[in-house]
Design a protein around this motif. Structure first.
Motif, short mmCIF file in Angstrom:
data_model
loop_
_atom_site.label_atom_id
_atom_site.label_comp_id
_atom_site.label_asym_id
_atom_site.label_seq_id
_atom_site.Cartn_x
_atom_site.Cartn_y
_atom_site.Cartn_z
N GLN A 14 7.19 5.17 11.93
CA GLN A 14 6.14 4.25 12.37
C GLN A 14 5.59 3.46 11.18
OE1 GLN A 14 2.51 5.96 13.80
NE2 GLN A 14 1.83 4.05 14.73
N ALA A 15 5.36 4.14 10.06
CA ALA A 15 4.85 3.46 8.87
C ALA A 15 5.86 2.45 8.35
CB ALA A 15 4.48 4.47 7.79
N ALA A 16 7.13 2.81 8.37
CA ALA A 16 8.17 1.89 7.89
C ALA A 16 8.21 0.63 8.76
CB ALA A 16 9.53 2.59 7.89
N ASP A 17 8.10 0.78 10.08
CA ASP A 17 8.05 -0.38 10.98
C ASP A 17 6.83 -1.24 10.68
OD1 ASP A 17 10.35 0.49 12.23
OD2 ASP A 17 9.32 1.28 13.99
N ALA A 18 5.69 -0.61 10.50
CA ALA A 18 4.46 -1.35 10.23
C ALA A 18 4.53 -2.07 8.89
CB ALA A 18 3.26 -0.41 10.27
N ILE A 19 5.13 -1.44 7.90
CA ILE A 19 5.29 -2.08 6.59
C ILE A 19 6.21 -3.29 6.70
CG2 ILE A 19 6.34 -1.76 4.31
CD1 ILE A 19 4.93 1.00 4.26
N GLU A 20 7.26 -3.18 7.50
CA GLU A 20 8.14 -4.34 7.70
C GLU A 20 7.40 -5.49 8.35
OE1 GLU A 20 11.12 -5.11 6.43
OE2 GLU A 20 10.72 -3.25 5.35
N LEU A 21 6.53 -5.20 9.31
CA LEU A 21 5.72 -6.26 9.90
C LEU A 21 4.77 -6.86 8.86
CD1 LEU A 21 4.84 -4.70 13.38
CD2 LEU A 21 6.41 -6.61 12.92
#
Length: 153
Positions: A14-21
């Motif tokens: 989830q954090a990796a997805d949010a960081i990509e955004l």
């Protein structure tokens, strides 16, 4: 109940997805309190090693209020999506964790690009914070194939 000892190193999915955004927009808002009152401040961000580095104007003293405190940093694509850029889905991400004043080297400072010339009429003097996200929230609003409703001004 699982413990953090068994968690794989690196950010959670989830954090990796949010960081990509987060990488898709250059600015966001920092939230914390100063003298027992809440405040929001605009900041420029970059992501380095799973941590969020912020650049803000030092003349306001916000970086000092954040140093050693838990803060929240959030960003979204609301303006870009409303203008028809970057797809139709709206998203926002929020990272909460401790902040620390840092002094990036020339290479990391260069990632921020050109600094503003002025902040509230004063010469811009950069201050940098590192936020180590412990909690991550991501929200999306999907519009599928339907057009976004736009209001005429």
């Amino acid at each position: 109940m699982p413990s953090d000892e068994h968690r794989a190193p690196g950010p959670s999915p989830q954090a990796a997805d949010a960081i990509e955004l987060l990488r898709r927009v250059p600015y966001g808002r920092l939230a914390t309190s100063m003298r027992a009152l809440p405040f929001l401040a605009v900041a420029r961000h970059v992501v380095c090693d799973g941590r969020i580095l912020l650049r803000m104007h030092s003349g306001f003293g916000y970086h000092e209020a954040c140093d050693g405190s838990v803060v929240t940093y959030g960003a979204d694509n609301y303006n870009a999506a409303a203008a028809g850029e970057g797809g139709d889905d709206l998203w926002s991400v929020q990272f909460t964790g401790p902040a620390k004043i840092v002094h990036p080297g020339p290479e990391q400072a260069g990632l921020f690009g050109t600094a503003p010339a002025r902040a509230n009429g004063e010469p811009f003097a950069p201050a940098y914070l590192r936020v180590d996200p412990h909690f991550v929230t991501e929200h999306t609003l999907g519009f599928d194939a339907s057009p976004l409703v736009r209001h005429a001004a």
